[in-house]
Design an enzyme around this catalytic site. Structure first.
Site, PDB file in Angstrom:
ATOM      1  CE1 TYR A  28       5.080  10.867   4.385  1.00  0.00           C
ATOM      2  CE2 TYR A  28       3.801  11.196   2.383  1.00  0.00           C
ATOM      3  CZ  TYR A  28       4.802  10.535   3.064  1.00  0.00           C
ATOM      4  OH  TYR A  28       5.521   9.552   2.443  1.00  0.00           O
ATOM      5  CB  VAL A  88      -3.062   5.050   6.431  1.00  0.00           C
ATOM      6  CG1 VAL A  88      -2.938   4.147   7.648  1.00  0.00           C
ATOM      7  CG2 VAL A  88      -4.074   4.487   5.433  1.00  0.00           C
ATOM      8  CE1 TYR A 126      -1.725   4.733  -3.382  1.00  0.00           C
ATOM      9  CE2 TYR A 126      -0.312   6.386  -4.365  1.00  0.00           C
ATOM     10  CZ  TYR A 126      -1.279   6.032  -3.452  1.00  0.00           C
ATOM     11  OH  TYR A 126      -1.799   6.976  -2.615  1.00  0.00           O
ATOM     12  CG  ASN A 130       4.549   9.806  -1.122  1.00  0.00           C
ATOM     13  OD1 ASN A 130       5.142   8.959  -0.460  1.00  0.00           O
ATOM     14  ND2 ASN A 130       3.350  10.263  -0.794  1.00  0.00           N
ATOM     15  N   GLY A 188       0.995   0.011   7.323  1.00  0.00           N
ATOM     16  CA  GLY A 188       1.407  -1.385   7.371  1.00  0.00           C
ATOM     17  C   GLY A 188       0.346  -2.293   7.980  1.00  0.00           C
TER      18      GLY A 188
END
Length: 160
Positions: free
Chosen positions: A26, A88, A132, A125, A94
């Site tokens: 990612y 995650v 955050y 990101n 979500g």
């Protein structure tokens, strides 16, 4: 579909390594992971451990993790928690797993008398940065991360 958070066990090292590799993908660094299960097991379960990890589960299936360690602030005279990795799985985003991991870590920080709970995020990101901000994190824009690795580390130590 409740999310639960628990401390990692030695049996989780394979799952943690898989999550680390997915996170590296990612973060656009798929070949950067050098760690293996044995290294993680040693870091997380040695005496004393170098780091700790939490596992987020939904319906008994691991869907994320947080790996953290203590740092220390000379200004506050107290230790803090540094979050090295939070991940995650895409399917579980979500679901509240990320927020549950952060809330659990905040509780650990309070329980251990820490003055700070901090982490870094890549500047591109945006989904993570927005998340955050939604939980009350503030950017430390006046600080930049500095790092010495590889040959530069050897030279700085006067060993090369």
């Amino acid at each position: 579909m409740t999310v639960s958070i628990r401390p990692s066990t030695p049996q989780d090292c394979g799952t943690i390594l898989r999550f680390v590799r997915e996170l590296a993908d990612y973060e656009r660094e798929p070949d950067a992971v050098e760690a293996n299960e044995a290294m993680l097991a040693d870091a997380l379960f040695a005496t004393p451990p170098a780091a700790e990890a939490l596992i987020a589960e939904r319906d008994g299936v691991a869907v994320g993790f947080a790996l953290f360690f203590h740092n220390f602030s000379t200004w506050t005279g107290k230790r803090g928690i540094y979050l090295e990795d939070l991940y995650v799985t895409p399917a579980a985003r979500g679901s509240g797993a990320g927020k549950a991991l952060l809330a659990h870590l905040a509780g650990i920080a309070l329980d251990r008398g820490c003055a700070r709970f901090e982490w870094s995020v890549l500047d591109w990101n945006t989904p993570a940065i927005d998340f955050y901000r939604s939980v009350g994190a503030a950017a430390m824009d006046e600080w930049t991360v500095q790092r010495v690795t590889g040959d530069a580390l050897v030279r700085l130590a006067g060993r090369g």
